[in-house]
Each structure stands twice: as C-alpha cells, then as structure tokens.
Design a protein around this motif. Sequence first.
Motif, mmCIF file in Angstrom:
data_model
loop_
_atom_site.group_PDB
_atom_site.id
_atom_site.type_symbol
_atom_site.label_atom_id
_atom_site.label_comp_id
_atom_site.label_asym_id
_atom_site.label_seq_id
_atom_site.Cartn_x
_atom_site.Cartn_y
_atom_site.Cartn_z
ATOM 1 N N LYS A 733 68.306 -23.110 17.380
ATOM 2 C CA LYS A 733 68.286 -22.718 15.966
ATOM 3 C C LYS A 733 67.735 -21.295 15.819
ATOM 4 C CE LYS A 733 67.711 -25.912 12.348
ATOM 5 N NZ LYS A 733 66.861 -26.861 11.602
ATOM 6 N N ALA A 734 66.672 -20.988 16.530
ATOM 7 C CA ALA A 734 66.085 -19.650 16.460
ATOM 8 C C ALA A 734 67.072 -18.593 16.927
ATOM 9 C CB ALA A 734 64.810 -19.604 17.306
ATOM 10 N N GLU A 736 70.357 -18.893 16.839
ATOM 11 C CA GLU A 736 71.390 -18.754 15.805
ATOM 12 C C GLU A 736 70.887 -17.930 14.626
ATOM 13 O OE1 GLU A 736 72.453 -22.724 14.861
ATOM 14 O OE2 GLU A 736 73.685 -23.038 16.651
ATOM 15 N N ASP A 737 69.628 -18.186 14.210
ATOM 16 C CA ASP A 737 69.064 -17.404 13.109
ATOM 17 C C ASP A 737 69.012 -15.924 13.451
ATOM 18 O OD1 ASP A 737 68.742 -19.682 11.634
ATOM 19 O OD2 ASP A 737 66.643 -19.987 12.242
ATOM 20 N N ARG A 738 68.635 -15.660 14.717
ATOM 21 C CA ARG A 738 68.578 -14.266 15.141
ATOM 22 C C ARG A 738 69.957 -13.609 15.096
ATOM 23 N NH1 ARG A 738 65.280 -10.120 14.924
ATOM 24 N NH2 ARG A 738 65.577 -8.639 16.622
ATOM 25 N N ALA A 740 72.388 -14.557 13.171
ATOM 26 C CA ALA A 740 72.745 -14.396 11.755
ATOM 27 C C ALA A 740 72.086 -13.152 11.162
ATOM 28 C CB ALA A 740 72.328 -15.639 10.961
ATOM 29 N N GLU A 741 70.787 -12.950 11.539
ATOM 30 C CA GLU A 741 70.099 -11.755 11.041
ATOM 31 C C GLU A 741 70.779 -10.485 11.516
ATOM 32 O OE1 GLU A 741 66.077 -12.029 12.212
ATOM 33 O OE2 GLU A 741 65.534 -13.588 10.765
ATOM 34 N N LYS A 744 73.881 -10.026 9.670
ATOM 35 C CA LYS A 744 73.569 -9.575 8.317
ATOM 36 C C LYS A 744 73.286 -8.077 8.308
ATOM 37 C CE LYS A 744 71.294 -12.393 5.409
ATOM 38 N NZ LYS A 744 70.119 -13.110 4.840
#
Length: 813
Positions: A733-734, A736-738, A740-741, A744
């Motif tokens: 998850k971390a 994937e979040d990274r 996504a950031e 972005k």
Amino acid sequence: MKYKMDSKDLRTNLVLFQAVCILLHSIFSLQHSCLGEKQHLQVYLRIRPFTSEESKRGESQDCVTIEALDTVLLRPPSSPAVSNIFCVNTSFSYQVYGPETTQRELFDGTVKDLVKDALEGTSTLVFTYGVTNAGKTFTFLGPDADAGILPRSLDVIFNSMEGQVFCGMSIKPHRCREFTRLSREQQAEEELFKRNLFRQTVEVMSSIKSSLSNLSNETADGVKLKVEANTKFSVWVSFCEIYNENIHDLLEVTPSGAPRRTALRLSQDIKGNAFIKDLRWVQVDTAEEAYKVVKLGKKNQSFCSTRLNNLSSRSHSIFSIRILRIEDAEMPRVSTVSELCLCDLAGSERCAKTQNKGERLKEAGNINTSLLILGKCINALRHKQQTKLLQHVPFRESKLTHYLQGFFCGRGKTCMIVNINQCASMYDETLSVLKFSAVAQKVYKQFLSLFLTEHPFCLQTQLETESSEVQEKSCQLKTLTQKLQTLKEELQATHVPSEGDREELKEELLELKTKLAEEKEQKEKAQSHMQELERELTQVREQLAQNQLVSEQISDQLNQTEASTKEEQERMLHKLTDELRAQFECQQQVSKEEVDQLRAKLQKQTEASENQIRHLNDKLQEQNLLCKQQHEDWTQKLSQERETSSKQLNDLTEKLSQKDQALDLLEANLKQKVSNLKTEEDLRRLNSDLQSEVAFLKVKLSNIEAKESSVDVEQMLKEKDEQMEEKLAELKKASEDREAELLKKVLEAEAEVASLQKGLQAAQEKREDEECQAVREARRKEVERRKELLAVAHEAIAQKDAELKKRAEEISR
C-alpha cells in the motif's frame, strides 16, 4: 308700356348684380377656411378564427361577437384566471369581417378601390395593425393557396393595365414624387441587377407558380381605366423593413456569411416629404415578376418563433409600388406618379406572456415603442382637429411614423386593417387595440391646410395660388364695378314714374354700395395679407439661402476634418501597430525563454521522480525477498515443532496407557490387599499410599496437560503469519501511495505546463484585444469629434428650422 319694360329689365339686372356680390363674398370667406375636403381615415376590422389548440384550452368564451355588419361587441371573459380590469361590455362601430370571411371578400371590400385610386394617380397607404398572433401577415401576404392583399393588389394592377405596360427602363422613380431619366449605362446596370435578383428565385418558383395559378383560377380582377391609346404605365417596386429602428433593404444582395444588411438613411426632399435614400427600386413587367420580388423580400425578412407565435414578424415590412403614367411612348413624358404603399406592421407584445429574453426582448421593445409613437401621432392629430389649435405631432420620434408622415398629412388616402384575436386570454390587448382604432377612425385629413402647417416649404405654392385667386377676383370686381357704373348711368337717364319704385331702387343701391365697400375692404385685406406673405417668403428664401451657405460651409469643414482625421487616424494606427508589434515580439521572446526554463525544470523533475520510483521498486523487491525467506523459515520451524509435539503426544499417550494398566493392576492388588488386610492400620497405610499415588498421578497429569498446551503454538504461528501478511500488504500500500504521489506530481507538472501555455495564449489574445481596443478608441474619439461637429451643425440648422416654423405658424395664424 316700353317705359315699364325698361324698369323691369333694370330691376332684374340689379338682382343679378346682388347675387354676383353675394357669390363674391362667399368666395372671399372661403379664403380663411379649409381649402380641401375632409376625408376620414378608413378603418376595417378582421377577426381571426380559433385554432384547434385554442378551442381545447377553452379560449372560446364569446368575448367577441358581431352584432351587425358595422358593430362588434367585446365582453369580458368569464374565466377568473384572466386578468380583467374592465368588467363592462363595450361596442365598437367598424366595417367588420368575421372569422368566416375569405381573402377575396376582404380584398374586394377594403383594398380594391384604393388600388383603383392608385392607378388613377392618387397615392394610397394600406397597413395592418394588431397584437402578435392576430393574423396580420396572413391578411397581408397569405399562404400560396390563399393569397393576401399584396399578391391580389399586384394581380389587379397588371390585369387593369394589360397591353399598356411600359417595359423600358429609361424613366425611374426618384425620391418621393419625382422621377429621373436613366442613361444607357444606367439602364444596363438596372437590367443586370434585375437579372441577378431573379436568379435567386429558382428555389421559390414552384410556390410562385402555384399561388399565381390559384389567383388565375378565380375570376380575373381588373379596373377599367379611362386612358388614351398612347398612354403606358411603368411599374417599379421596392421592399424594405424597419428592424430595431434601422431601415434595411430586403432586396439587397448580400454574400453568404456576411453580417446584417446595411442600414439605410431616411431623408427629405425640398417639400418636406420623407423618402429612403439608396433604396433599390426594381422595374416589373408582369405580376409574376412582382411576386418574385415579394418572395425574395419575405425570405430575407426577420422572422422568429415566440411563445405566442411560431412565425412572428420581428420588423415592420413596407412594400411600395410606384406607378408612372407615361404619355406618348415614343417620346416618353410622365404625367403622374402615384404610389401604393402596403405595410405589415409587427404586432405589439407583452413580455410577461411571451417571456422573451435577449435579442427577442430588444426586438419586442423597439416594436412596442414604434407602435406607441404611432398611437401618440394619431391621438395628437385627433386632439388637434378637435381643439383647432396648433399642436406638435411627434412624427419624427420613430422611423415608421416619419416615413408615413406624408400619408397622414394629406398626401393621399389611408386605410388601416385591424386584426384581433378573440381568445379570452388576449382580452386586455384586444380592448386596447379596438380603442386605438376607434380614435384613428375619427381622424380626418384636410388635404391642403394641414399639409401646409406641417410643411412650411409649401408657402410658395400657397402664395402663388392665393395671388392667382386674388387677381381673378380683382378682375371680376372691375367688371362688376363697370357694370354698376353703366347701371347708374341708365338709372340717371331713366325717369321713374313713382316715388315708391325710386325709394326701393335707392335702398337697393345703398345695399349694393355697402357690399361693394365690404368687398373692397376684403380685397385690401387680401392684398395686404398677400404682401405680408410675400415678405415672409422673401425672408424664408433668404434664410434658406443662408442655411444652404451654412450647410455648405459645414460640409466643407466636415470634408476637411474628415481628410485630416483620416490622415491622423492612419498615422496613429501605424504608430500603434508598430508599438504593439514591438511589444508583442518582446513578450514573445520573454514567453519563449520562460517556456524553455519550464521545460528544463519539468525534465529535471521527471528524471528525479523516475529515479525515486526505481529506488522504491528496488526496496520493495528486497523487502519482498526478506519476507519470503522469513516465511519459509517460520514454516520450517512450525513443521519441526509439529513433528516434535506429535512425537511427544505419542509418547505421552503410550505412558498414559501404561499408567492406566499399572493403575488397573494396582486396583486389583489393592482389592486383593483389602481382602487380605484385616486391621485398621493396614487400611490407613494403604490409604496414605493410595493418596500419595493419586497425588503423583495428578502431577503426572498436570505435566501431560502442560505438554498438550504446546499445541497452541500452532495458533501463535498462524497469527504471526497473518501479521507478516498484513505488514506485506501495508508495504504494498505504501508503495502504491508513493507511486500515486509521484503520478500526481507528474500531472501537476503537466498542468503547470498547460497553464503556462494558456497564459501565453491569453497574453497573445490580450495583446490583440489591446490592439483592437486602441484602434476602437481612436475610431471612437474620431466619431465623437465628428458627432460634436455634426451636433453643432444640427443645432444651427435646428435654430433656423425653429425660426422658420415660428414664422410659418405666425403666417398660418
């Protein structure tokens, strides 16, 4: 006997002389009265039938009923939903045409006689009036299967002059009631324009033929004209509209994609008659050619759909027919120029009912204001005729009334066809229309006197007519005085037989002398009035000459200022364009540099973000490998512990079985021993031994249970596996979040690039707008300067006009 006959002849001569004096007195008294015949404005009423939708909505509430051929009764609606201010029945007297009236019946009863008058040389005006959706355009044009008053008028005109049409274009109408002769080049230009105009009628030829065939199926109408064999008629037509207080030529050929047609200017001739400058006139030889012009104009006219009318006219349309009567076709000579003017006025609207917005609201406002000014002019004319006082009629407040001013002031006959809608929801509008038409019906025209008060330029013609009449009357007076002297001599020569006859003759002579003195006084007054008029005319001429000189000077100044302003505008435009180009180039260079810097920054940011993504991917792979190794180790340990625990369980079960066997043996031994023991001591001893054995067995059982608790280790291991899996999920998850950031950030960088590009475009547009605004500002300043000059000129002309009007009013008084 002979003496008596002489006295009788003398008496008859005296009676004749007295009658002549009375006639002269009546002629002199007519000088100060109206010189023309009173003729009322003709008003006709047509009632539109209900549509199927209106009948379903319950609009038929018997609001409008025809009581007789010349009376209509208006009742308030019974529906409470309708806003009703008036609650009484109102009757109006007109020549009424009901819903069952055909187009032919209406034309025969209203316009046909006016068409005859136009053919005989009298100018006539026909206009339709009413609220929106009342059937005005249907009455005016009509569908192809049932033609209206305009196509029928054209049909009557050409049927009446059959074989007497002048097909040449050498003579053309000019301004209001004038004509001009065209050269061969001008005739060729007219022919070319007509040919190009009729090329556009290919699409509507089928409808033209069908409408003409429908008219020809009816009995051919015509008017018998009392003209000589060498008399010919030249017919010219024009079609224009007044849209938003601007006059547009509906026959103007505009290229596709061009803006709205050019606005034409309303001008005046020397006599004060209004005409439209640069309006196109087309010569037509047949009713088919004239109907082609009608169809082309209708195609270019402004129509739009509203809430109350699917095909609503948004302008006042004016179709004019000029008829030139030409004597001697070989050497053409124009004897009369007459005009038949047919107007289809746009309907008045209430915005609360139509709910118009934007452009439609602006159109409705202009329509309502022009119709309101028409009503003000009609009311002013009526008040002027009732009070017999001088009153200003506001014809110039609207283009429509200014153009039609001549017809309302005696230039010809006028007819108004009022169209009403008998729906209950339109009761208030119908009542106001009927009230206005009732006032208009009472307006009459005095052809000469009213026209002179409205047009001071006709003073010269008035003076000429009055001077000719005074000369004729002075000649008549001289002849009468000569006769009177001869009669006196005859009376002196004769001997009267009786004193009674002598006294009667003396009385008659005294009466005649007093009448002659009165006539002389009237003659002297007329001569003095004529002299005053001549003085006023000379003053007016001098003022006109001064006005012409002032206007010429002003025109020269305007031409000079226009030339100078054009040069200044060109210089200013060149300077502005050079400055704006330099600014634009500098800004382009700056923007290019900024774009390059932003591109470099974006490339650096993208590279850094890619490196970070790679580093994170490597870390994630390492963590995944570690997690896999730990998982394998834990699984191996768990399997080993399971094997050891299973072996221990097997050993324990075997030991328990052995213990059980030992217990069974002990019980058997105990039973034997109990049977063998006989004393209490032995029993106590055995009991203690048994208790110790039981305690020992309990300890053993507790140990066994402790060993069995190792089975719970498996559950602990499972929980640890689950925790590891949760940690792996969190790591995923971390990551994937990274990602996504990072994505972005990339998108934000792209948005910044797009915003910068938009900023560049906006800057370019802003520069273009600034250029346009600068050009517009320069033009606006120039226009204001010209307007100021024109205002000064108009003020000077207005002052002169006011002085002329005051003097004309003094003269008319």
